[in-house]
Design an enzyme around this catalytic site. Sequence first.
Site, mmCIF file in Angstrom:
data_model
loop_
_atom_site.group_PDB
_atom_site.id
_atom_site.type_symbol
_atom_site.label_atom_id
_atom_site.label_comp_id
_atom_site.label_asym_id
_atom_site.label_seq_id
_atom_site.Cartn_x
_atom_site.Cartn_y
_atom_site.Cartn_z
ATOM 1 N N GLU A 115 26.435 -38.618 -67.595
ATOM 2 C CA GLU A 115 26.597 -37.385 -66.831
ATOM 3 C C GLU A 115 26.096 -37.625 -65.408
ATOM 4 O OE1 GLU A 115 27.266 -33.243 -66.054
ATOM 5 O OE2 GLU A 115 27.821 -34.474 -67.762
ATOM 6 N N ALA A 155 15.383 -45.109 -52.658
ATOM 7 C CA ALA A 155 14.677 -46.266 -52.108
ATOM 8 C C ALA A 155 14.042 -47.097 -53.220
ATOM 9 C CB ALA A 155 13.599 -45.812 -51.131
ATOM 10 N N GLU A 167 21.957 -39.151 -50.022
ATOM 11 C CA GLU A 167 22.120 -39.119 -48.571
ATOM 12 C C GLU A 167 23.206 -40.102 -48.137
ATOM 13 O OE1 GLU A 167 18.374 -39.523 -46.618
ATOM 14 O OE2 GLU A 167 17.473 -37.869 -47.712
ATOM 15 N N GLY A 193 17.833 -41.111 -51.387
ATOM 16 C CA GLY A 193 18.638 -41.832 -50.417
ATOM 17 C C GLY A 193 20.031 -42.142 -50.923
#
Length: 330
Positions: free
Chosen positions: A198, A130, A178, A175
Amino acid sequence: MAAALGGLGLLQGRVRLAAAVAATSSLGRPGRRAPVPRGAAAAAAAAALLSAGRSYGSEAKEEEELRVRYLDDEHKGIVVLGLNRSQAKNALNKNLLKMMSKAVDALKSDKKVRTVIFRSEVPGIFCAGADLKERAKMHSSEVSSFVSKARATINEMANLPVPTIAAIDGTALGGGLELALACDIRVAASSAKMGLVETKLAIIPGAGGTQRLPRTIGVSLAKELIFSARIVDGEEAKSIGLISHVVEQNEAGDAAYRRALALAREFLPQGPVAMRVAKLAINQGMEVDLVTGLAIEEACYAQVCNYDYMEKPRKQALLVPVMKHAEIQP
């Protein structure tokens, strides 16, 4: 606990998220009044302002933050959604969520779309979670609304009727991870070479992480990663089943995207209806018992071979809502 769940993308300790600093500007110098244009000059000034609004208004900004590309030739049917908030490390803000929702809404009803790839247009980062700088300016009620919007947008992504692939070339946090978990397949790049980015992944739940992560890697491991906010690299993510493929990063920094594109090309020769009902059968079947899941599979199969499953009253009562929700047409 509620605060932790509401903290989409928030990481503890060693991880700090950069967010964009909104640039501001003003016309004229402070303390001085600009002359008021009249007549033809006023018309010219108004036209200039309208032109500036078209060039630098919300539409231009929205297009820049999310790039939607419909590929052609041998890749026809593949759509690429590219996150492009370079100054904010692709952090999810209100505008980006709005554009993602709009794009996904258009894709779900487009029968020409065969596969969707989510990627980053910003080197070295997939999504930092976020936008905490934007969130810091929100009222508490706005934060709740923002998290709900993020969750709804990610759910819309997960419910796309075609295969979706997350190409993770760089870090995916909170997020951002997600968002990747909502995709059917995840590909990440890893590198042992100095100077190459990486891929790192970490999750602090807020938009579905406590539900999607256990379904992906198992309850015990999901709890361990969520409780510790641990960061894992591509190799470890592959070993625990968090991602499907890990590839060596290249000099261009787009190895995961290239692998995702190769996977998407494997899907193109398959029947579009069969692909859609297969995804529906898997997604719906994972949420019910085996007997019901097999009945869902039978109803989905009927969509492909034109078998009239509605002759069977029990299946009709059970499965018509499922098929209606999927909006699958031969």
